[in-house]
Write a protein that holds these residues in place. Structure first.
Motif, PDB file in Angstrom:
ATOM      1  N   LEU A 257      38.184  32.551  38.503  1.00 60.87           N
ATOM      2  CA  LEU A 257      36.892  32.263  37.866  1.00 60.87           C
ATOM      3  C   LEU A 257      35.856  31.791  38.876  1.00 60.87           C
ATOM      4  CD1 LEU A 257      37.722  30.295  34.607  1.00 60.87           C
ATOM      5  CD2 LEU A 257      36.385  32.393  34.819  1.00 60.87           C
ATOM      6  N   GLY A 258      36.260  30.846  39.708  1.00 64.94           N
ATOM      7  CA  GLY A 258      35.327  30.325  40.711  1.00 64.94           C
ATOM      8  C   GLY A 258      34.974  31.383  41.739  1.00 64.94           C
ATOM      9  N   GLY A 259      35.996  32.128  42.171  1.00 68.06           N
ATOM     10  CA  GLY A 259      35.775  33.132  43.203  1.00 68.06           C
ATOM     11  C   GLY A 259      34.874  34.269  42.725  1.00 68.06           C
TER      12      GLY A 259
ATOM     13  N   ILE B  69      42.156  38.416  29.130  1.00 71.86           N
ATOM     14  CA  ILE B  69      42.741  38.030  30.405  1.00 71.86           C
ATOM     15  C   ILE B  69      42.835  39.203  31.371  1.00 71.86           C
ATOM     16  CG2 ILE B  69      45.153  38.331  29.698  1.00 71.86           C
ATOM     17  CD1 ILE B  69      43.620  35.526  31.868  1.00 71.86           C
ATOM     18  N   ASP B  70      42.860  40.414  30.822  1.00 70.42           N
ATOM     19  CA  ASP B  70      43.003  41.559  31.710  1.00 70.42           C
ATOM     20  C   ASP B  70      41.791  41.718  32.637  1.00 70.42           C
ATOM     21  OD1 ASP B  70      45.270  43.142  32.099  1.00 70.42           O
ATOM     22  OD2 ASP B  70      44.062  44.926  31.679  1.00 70.42           O
ATOM     23  N   LYS B  71      40.630  41.264  32.173  1.00 70.43           N
ATOM     24  CA  LYS B  71      39.450  41.350  33.034  1.00 70.43           C
ATOM     25  C   LYS B  71      39.600  40.412  34.234  1.00 70.43           C
ATOM     26  CE  LYS B  71      36.541  41.515  29.111  1.00 70.43           C
ATOM     27  NZ  LYS B  71      35.403  40.893  28.482  1.00 70.43           N
ATOM     28  N   ILE B  72      40.178  39.251  33.980  1.00 71.79           N
ATOM     29  CA  ILE B  72      40.416  38.316  35.082  1.00 71.79           C
ATOM     30  C   ILE B  72      41.424  38.926  36.053  1.00 71.79           C
ATOM     31  CG2 ILE B  72      41.307  36.031  35.713  1.00 71.79           C
ATOM     32  CD1 ILE B  72      38.986  35.430  34.076  1.00 71.79           C
ATOM     33  N   ARG B  73      42.495  39.455  35.474  1.00 73.34           N
ATOM     34  CA  ARG B  73      43.559  40.017  36.320  1.00 73.34           C
ATOM     35  C   ARG B  73      43.008  41.183  37.156  1.00 73.34           C
ATOM     36  NH1 ARG B  73      48.124  43.753  35.859  1.00 73.34           N
ATOM     37  NH2 ARG B  73      47.133  44.584  33.997  1.00 73.34           N
ATOM     38  N   THR B  74      42.169  41.996  36.552  1.00 74.47           N
ATOM     39  CA  THR B  74      41.615  43.126  37.290  1.00 74.47           C
ATOM     40  C   THR B  74      40.793  42.638  38.480  1.00 74.47           C
ATOM     41  OG1 THR B  74      41.493  44.317  35.221  1.00 74.47           O
ATOM     42  CG2 THR B  74      40.263  45.249  37.065  1.00 74.47           C
ATOM     43  N   TYR B  75      39.971  41.616  38.234  1.00 76.26           N
ATOM     44  CA  TYR B  75      39.181  41.091  39.354  1.00 76.26           C
ATOM     45  C   TYR B  75      40.099  40.535  40.440  1.00 76.26           C
ATOM     46  CZ  TYR B  75      36.632  38.165  42.470  1.00 76.26           C
ATOM     47  OH  TYR B  75      36.163  37.620  43.625  1.00 76.26           O
ATOM     48  N   VAL B  76      41.020  39.683  40.022  1.00 75.91           N
ATOM     49  CA  VAL B  76      41.895  39.028  41.000  1.00 75.91           C
ATOM     50  C   VAL B  76      42.655  40.072  41.820  1.00 75.91           C
ATOM     51  CG1 VAL B  76      43.963  37.591  41.212  1.00 75.91           C
ATOM     52  CG2 VAL B  76      42.084  36.851  39.743  1.00 75.91           C
ATOM     53  N   ASN B  77      43.192  41.086  41.137  1.00 78.26           N
ATOM     54  CA  ASN B  77      43.932  42.126  41.860  1.00 78.26           C
ATOM     55  C   ASN B  77      43.039  42.902  42.821  1.00 78.26           C
ATOM     56  OD1 ASN B  77      46.388  41.489  40.796  1.00 78.26           O
ATOM     57  ND2 ASN B  77      46.383  43.087  39.233  1.00 78.26           N
ATOM     58  N   SER B  78      41.761  43.051  42.460  1.00 77.29           N
ATOM     59  CA  SER B  78      40.885  43.858  43.312  1.00 77.29           C
ATOM     60  C   SER B  78      40.570  43.159  44.634  1.00 77.29           C
ATOM     61  CB  SER B  78      39.584  44.189  42.566  1.00 77.29           C
ATOM     62  OG  SER B  78      38.753  43.045  42.527  1.00 77.29           O
ATOM     63  N   VAL B  79      40.752  41.844  44.694  1.00 79.83           N
ATOM     64  CA  VAL B  79      40.433  41.149  45.945  1.00 79.83           C
ATOM     65  C   VAL B  79      41.676  40.631  46.670  1.00 79.83           C
ATOM     66  CG1 VAL B  79      38.110  40.447  45.224  1.00 79.83           C
ATOM     67  CG2 VAL B  79      40.060  38.934  44.750  1.00 79.83           C
ATOM     68  N   SER B  80      42.860  40.767  46.041  1.00 81.38           N
ATOM     69  CA  SER B  80      44.044  40.109  46.607  1.00 81.38           C
ATOM     70  C   SER B  80      45.029  41.096  47.205  1.00 81.38           C
ATOM     71  CB  SER B  80      44.746  39.291  45.525  1.00 81.38           C
ATOM     72  OG  SER B  80      43.872  38.330  44.995  1.00 81.38           O
TER      73      SER B  80
ATOM     74  N   MET C 164      49.087  41.354  40.714  1.00 83.16           N
ATOM     75  CA  MET C 164      49.917  40.844  39.633  1.00 83.16           C
ATOM     76  C   MET C 164      50.055  41.869  38.532  1.00 83.16           C
ATOM     77  SD  MET C 164      48.479  37.110  39.264  1.00 83.16           S
ATOM     78  CE  MET C 164      46.907  37.861  39.032  1.00 83.16           C
ATOM     79  N   GLY C 165      51.270  41.982  38.027  1.00 86.45           N
ATOM     80  CA  GLY C 165      51.520  42.891  36.908  1.00 86.45           C
ATOM     81  C   GLY C 165      51.067  42.276  35.594  1.00 86.45           C
ATOM     82  N   THR C 166      51.360  42.988  34.500  1.00 83.68           N
ATOM     83  CA  THR C 166      50.917  42.492  33.194  1.00 83.68           C
ATOM     84  C   THR C 166      51.666  41.219  32.784  1.00 83.68           C
ATOM     85  OG1 THR C 166      52.423  44.107  32.298  1.00 83.68           O
ATOM     86  CG2 THR C 166      50.083  44.645  32.184  1.00 83.68           C
ATOM     87  N   TRP C 167      52.714  40.865  33.522  1.00 84.19           N
ATOM     88  CA  TRP C 167      53.386  39.596  33.214  1.00 84.19           C
ATOM     89  C   TRP C 167      52.382  38.449  33.195  1.00 84.19           C
ATOM     90  CZ3 TRP C 167      52.756  35.890  36.954  1.00 84.19           C
ATOM     91  CH2 TRP C 167      52.494  36.330  38.267  1.00 84.19           C
ATOM     92  N   PHE C 168      51.404  38.536  34.081  1.00 87.53           N
ATOM     93  CA  PHE C 168      50.397  37.482  34.164  1.00 87.53           C
ATOM     94  C   PHE C 168      49.706  37.286  32.802  1.00 87.53           C
ATOM     95  CE2 PHE C 168      45.897  36.383  34.949  1.00 87.53           C
ATOM     96  CZ  PHE C 168      46.049  35.161  35.600  1.00 87.53           C
TER      97      PHE C 168
END
Ligand code: PHE
Ligand code: NA
Length: 442
Positions: free
Chosen positions: A64-66, A398-409, A413-417
């Motif tokens: 969120l912060g990033g 939550i998938d929008k968060i996961r998509t962002y996080v995965n795009s920069v990391s 993370m899989g859908t387990w997150f």
């Protein structure tokens, strides 16, 4: 001074986040919790809690912060307009935590001084601290020193203040803990101490309370749900890695806590002191246990320097969790915001520290501190974490968060997150809120 400044280096950010996470709780709570909750077997629920409940929330906050580049309330607002208030609730709650947290850091500062001459020697275990110390003016002096020091760190800004301070504090606390571990494990009877600490009792794992405690402890120790991690991550350069950083922060935090036990248990057991936790451990039991060591004043001073630095690096992160959002919301200058926030924090801390010498609320000099700790850390903090997981898991998506996080990391993370945040975290938190045995620093 540059407004909207950023961390100078990735390592600067990681150190600051580790500095926030490693605090009083790692030193005075975790080792005792292990001892008291099944020894080595406790590591199973602890790591389960870390991975399925702690790290997902940490990743959510860093993400969120990033992504938004904004501190807690405005980061939340950017995603979900109506939920900004949860951010302010976290800000306020962190403020209350810091008012008493800084008081305890102030005690640690004074105890560094006491350690030089072992001032408590020859006194009774609890008498020195509870009666002599807490009813004196020294806690007031200590907390004033802490806030003056914080004022200069916070005023210097993210890069020149927080980052530089943590580049000193964090390596220093690792060096000190390693020195204390070396002292601990080379004592006669070290093995006995370590047996106390770690002998696994797998039967304990059938006790639900132990699992609840592990899940409850994880949020306080990772410094989430008080707006710190969102705020710290908002000062990252755009598109910084999230998941790797989250794993490094979490592992460093828990590794440190584990290590502390290797110092504390041998020293307590060899010193003939009953293991305990919290304020009683740090300010009553351990000081006594140090007495029997050769060069006891050296080791006692090291311990209180450790407590001071671990506490300060957490306390400044808590202060930034108000300074950042207030400055951003009201578009104030950093230096002005720092002055206001620290002035109010100081007033709160003074009321708490004056309780003893002025006899404000009867005989117990810790009544205010205890009330604040219970209400803000034990009850409110998990409720905020619960709210955060619910709104981002279910309302925002939550998938929008996961998509962002995965795009920069690096690590994706899989859908387990998603499932952890939507289902496991709310259940674990809901359960521990209801059973009211969630975490506290003492
Ligand atoms: N994580 C720190 C500890 O374990 C305390 C802390 C909690 C600091 C929340 C800041 C915010 O002591
Ligand atoms: Na710290």
């Amino acid at each position: 001074m540059a407004e909207n400044e950023k961390w100078g280096t990735r390592i600067g950010f990681v150190l600051a986040a580790i500095g926030s996470a490693i605090g009083l709780g790692n030193i005075w709570r975790f080792p005792y919790q292990v001892y008291n909750s099944g020894g080595g077997a406790f590591l199973i629920p602890y790591f389960a809690a870390l991975i399925i409940a702690g790290i997902p929330v940490l990743i959510l906050e860093l993400g969120l912060g990033g992504e938004t580049g904004k501190t807690t309330p405005l980061a939340i607002r950017e995603k979900l307009r109506e939920s900004e208030f949860i951010g302010w609730w976290a800000v306020l709650n962190g403020w209350l935590v810091n008012m008493y947290y800084a008081v305890i850091v102030g005690w640690s500062v004074v105890f560094v001084g006491f350690s030089l001459t072992l001032a408590w020697q020859g006194t009774e275990l609890s008498n020195f601290f509870m009666n002599n110390f807490l009813n004196s003016w020294l806690p007031v002096v200590g907390v004033i020193l802490v806030w003056i020091l914080q004022y200069f760190i916070m005023k210097a800004g993210i890069k020149e203040g927080l980052e530089k301070a943590n580049k000193i504090f964090v390596p220093a606390i690792w060096v000190i803990v390693i020195l204390l571990v070396l002292r601990g494990i080379t004592l006669d009877g070290a093995i006995q101490g370590l047996n106390y600490y770690l002998t696994p009792d797998f039967g304990a794992l059938t006790n639900a309370e132990i699992w609840i405690n592990a899940f409850g402890q994880i949020y306080f120790t990772l410094s989430v749900a008080l707006g710190i991690m969102i705020t710290y991550a908002s000062y990252l350069p755009e598109k910084s890695d999230i998941t790797n950083n989250a794993f490094i922060i979490a592992l460093a935090n828990c590794g440190f806590a584990f290590l502390v036990g290797f110092a504390i248990f041998p020293i307590m057991v060899a010193g003939g002191i009953e293991p305990t936790s919290g304020i009683g451990l740090a300010f009553m039991a351990l000081p006594k246990a140090f007495e029997f060591l050769p060069f006891s004043n050296v080791f006692a001073s090291l311990f209180f320097v450790l407590l001071t630095m671990a506490g300060l690096s957490s306390s400044i992160s808590l202060a930034e969790a108000q300074i950042g959002p207030i400055r951003e919301k009201l578009t104030l200058k950093r230096s002005k915001t720092v002055s206001y926030v620290i002035a109010i924090s100081l007033i709160g801390s003074l009321i708490i520290a004056l309780e003893g010498p002025l006899g404000l609320f009867g005989d117990n000099p810790l009544s205010l501190l205890t009330i604040l700790d219970t209400s803000s850390a034990t009850y409110t903090l998990p409720i905020i974490a619960f709210g955060e997981a619910l709104i981002f898991g279910w309302v925002y998506g939550i998938d929008k968060i996961r998509t962002y996080v995965n795009s920069v990391s690096d690590y994706t993370m899989g859908t387990w997150f998603n499932y952890f945040l939507k289902i496991v975290v709310p259940i674990a938190l809901g359960y521990s809120i209801l059973s009211k045995t969630v975490t506290r620093p003492g």
